[in-house]
Write a protein that holds these residues in place. Structure first.
Motif, mmCIF file in Angstrom:
data_model
loop_
_atom_site.group_PDB
_atom_site.id
_atom_site.type_symbol
_atom_site.label_atom_id
_atom_site.label_comp_id
_atom_site.label_asym_id
_atom_site.label_seq_id
_atom_site.Cartn_x
_atom_site.Cartn_y
_atom_site.Cartn_z
ATOM 1 N N SER A 69 -16.890 -8.530 9.075
ATOM 2 C CA SER A 69 -16.638 -9.707 8.245
ATOM 3 C C SER A 69 -15.157 -9.796 7.898
ATOM 4 O O SER A 69 -14.473 -8.807 7.715
ATOM 5 C CB SER A 69 -17.473 -9.639 6.971
ATOM 6 N N ASN A 70 -14.658 -11.016 7.824
ATOM 7 C CA ASN A 70 -13.245 -11.246 7.548
ATOM 8 C C ASN A 70 -12.910 -11.103 6.072
ATOM 9 O O ASN A 70 -11.747 -11.061 5.704
ATOM 10 C CB ASN A 70 -12.830 -12.637 8.041
ATOM 11 N N ASP A 71 -13.925 -11.049 5.197
ATOM 12 C CA ASP A 71 -13.651 -10.979 3.763
ATOM 13 C C ASP A 71 -13.506 -9.543 3.253
ATOM 14 O O ASP A 71 -13.331 -9.340 2.059
ATOM 15 C CB ASP A 71 -14.737 -11.720 2.979
ATOM 16 N N VAL A 72 -13.557 -8.557 4.147
ATOM 17 C CA VAL A 72 -13.370 -7.163 3.733
ATOM 18 C C VAL A 72 -11.892 -6.944 3.416
ATOM 19 O O VAL A 72 -11.026 -7.197 4.240
ATOM 20 C CB VAL A 72 -13.827 -6.184 4.847
ATOM 21 N N ALA A 73 -11.624 -6.499 2.183
ATOM 22 C CA ALA A 73 -10.243 -6.233 1.771
ATOM 23 C C ALA A 73 -9.974 -4.740 1.898
ATOM 24 O O ALA A 73 -10.629 -3.925 1.259
ATOM 25 C CB ALA A 73 -10.031 -6.699 0.341
ATOM 26 N N LEU A 74 -9.032 -4.386 2.758
ATOM 27 C CA LEU A 74 -8.657 -2.991 2.944
ATOM 28 C C LEU A 74 -7.354 -2.724 2.193
ATOM 29 O O LEU A 74 -6.400 -3.484 2.313
ATOM 30 C CB LEU A 74 -8.460 -2.684 4.430
ATOM 31 N N ASP A 75 -7.339 -1.652 1.408
ATOM 32 C CA ASP A 75 -6.123 -1.281 0.696
ATOM 33 C C ASP A 75 -5.245 -0.440 1.607
ATOM 34 O O ASP A 75 -5.618 0.671 1.984
ATOM 35 C CB ASP A 75 -6.460 -0.484 -0.571
ATOM 36 N N ILE A 76 -4.087 -0.972 1.961
ATOM 37 C CA ILE A 76 -3.114 -0.229 2.757
ATOM 38 C C ILE A 76 -2.102 0.342 1.780
ATOM 39 O O ILE A 76 -1.383 -0.411 1.119
ATOM 40 C CB ILE A 76 -2.434 -1.140 3.802
ATOM 41 N N ILE A 77 -2.062 1.672 1.683
ATOM 42 C CA ILE A 77 -1.164 2.331 0.744
ATOM 43 C C ILE A 77 0.020 2.897 1.518
ATOM 44 O O ILE A 77 -0.149 3.767 2.378
ATOM 45 C CB ILE A 77 -1.903 3.455 -0.017
ATOM 46 N N ILE A 78 1.207 2.397 1.229
ATOM 47 C CA ILE A 78 2.420 2.884 1.892
ATOM 48 C C ILE A 78 2.831 4.180 1.213
ATOM 49 O O ILE A 78 3.045 4.222 0.004
ATOM 50 C CB ILE A 78 3.546 1.842 1.823
ATOM 51 N N THR A 79 2.929 5.258 1.995
ATOM 52 C CA THR A 79 3.251 6.568 1.431
ATOM 53 C C THR A 79 4.700 6.971 1.659
ATOM 54 O O THR A 79 5.226 7.781 0.903
ATOM 55 C CB THR A 79 2.333 7.655 2.026
ATOM 56 N N ASN A 80 5.348 6.433 2.696
ATOM 57 C CA ASN A 80 6.724 6.827 2.978
ATOM 58 C C ASN A 80 7.434 5.737 3.765
ATOM 59 O O ASN A 80 6.883 5.195 4.718
ATOM 60 C CB ASN A 80 6.742 8.140 3.778
ATOM 61 N N VAL A 81 8.658 5.425 3.344
ATOM 62 C CA VAL A 81 9.511 4.495 4.076
ATOM 63 C C VAL A 81 10.805 5.231 4.391
ATOM 64 O O VAL A 81 11.455 5.765 3.495
ATOM 65 C CB VAL A 81 9.809 3.221 3.250
ATOM 66 N N VAL A 82 11.158 5.294 5.666
ATOM 67 C CA VAL A 82 12.391 5.959 6.100
ATOM 68 C C VAL A 82 13.409 4.884 6.442
ATOM 69 O O VAL A 82 13.116 3.963 7.205
ATOM 70 C CB VAL A 82 12.141 6.862 7.334
ATOM 71 N N SER A 83 14.599 5.002 5.870
ATOM 72 C CA SER A 83 15.657 4.018 6.132
ATOM 73 C C SER A 83 16.966 4.729 6.445
ATOM 74 O O SER A 83 17.151 5.895 6.107
ATOM 75 C CB SER A 83 15.829 3.085 4.940
#
Length: 186
Positions: free
Chosen positions: A4-18
């Motif tokens: 189903s398209n109404d499933v909300a998945l939580d994407i948790i960003i743990t690290n950003v390298v810059s």
């Protein structure tokens, strides 16, 4: 049952390298002596500097190239990099903040179901690989997005990509494939 398209998945960003450049030569010994929260490693030719807010760790080379890790968003990575450049200015270097670029984003996401890894790998053979003797997760590469996804049997996935938008689209792209290989409750 369809994904189903109404499933909300939580994407948790743990690290950003810059990465950014200071456009000037940096004396690592001076940074090691006068800087705060620094670890000078002369045998490797770098200095590690930590900031408390935002919580990032920077690797500084004498050429003026600086790699920042530990941020949890692209905005936080830029803020931390600018704050780091300001710290170096206060020590006495003529730092100019330039060529800032986010190079890597690591995120985790939990699926609302468990996954049959062997079935998932067989269905997506050339792109997916699963070596249970080496690693407990199946690896799935999306070359168009330059992303790699580690899929665990518990339903947890880790996504590595060049920016936050690619990570989000990689999760959207893999969800239907994972839904096909989900474990059904007995």
């Amino acid at each position: 049952m369809e994904p189903s398209n109404d499933v909300a998945l939580d994407i948790i960003i743990t690290n950003v390298v810059s990465v950014f450049r200071t456009r000037c030569h940096l004396n690592l010994r001076t940074i090691g002596l006068e800087g705060t929260n620094v670890i000078y490693k002369p045998e490797v030719g770098k200095v590690l500097m930590k900031l408390r807010k935002p919580r990032i760790t920077a690797t500084i080379w004498s050429s003026g190239k600086i790699i920042c890790t530990g941020a949890t968003s692209e905005e936080e990575a830029k803020l931390g990099a600018r704050r780091l450049a300001r710290c170096l200015q206060k020590i006495g270097f003529k730092v100019r903040f330039s060529e800032f670029k986010v190079v890597n984003v690591l995120a985790v996401c939990s699926m609302p179901f468990q996954i049959r890894l062997i079935e998932f790998t067989k269905n997506n053979r050339p792109i997916a690989s699963y070596e249970p003797e080496l690693h407990p997760a199946a690896s799935y590469r999306i070359k168009t997005l330059r992303s790699t996804i580690q899929v665990f049997s518990t339903g947890n996935i880790t996504v590595t990509g060049p920016n936050v938008q690619t990570v989000a689209s990689a999760v959207e792209q893999i969800y239907p494939l994972l839904f096909e290989s989900r474990k059904t409750p007995a």
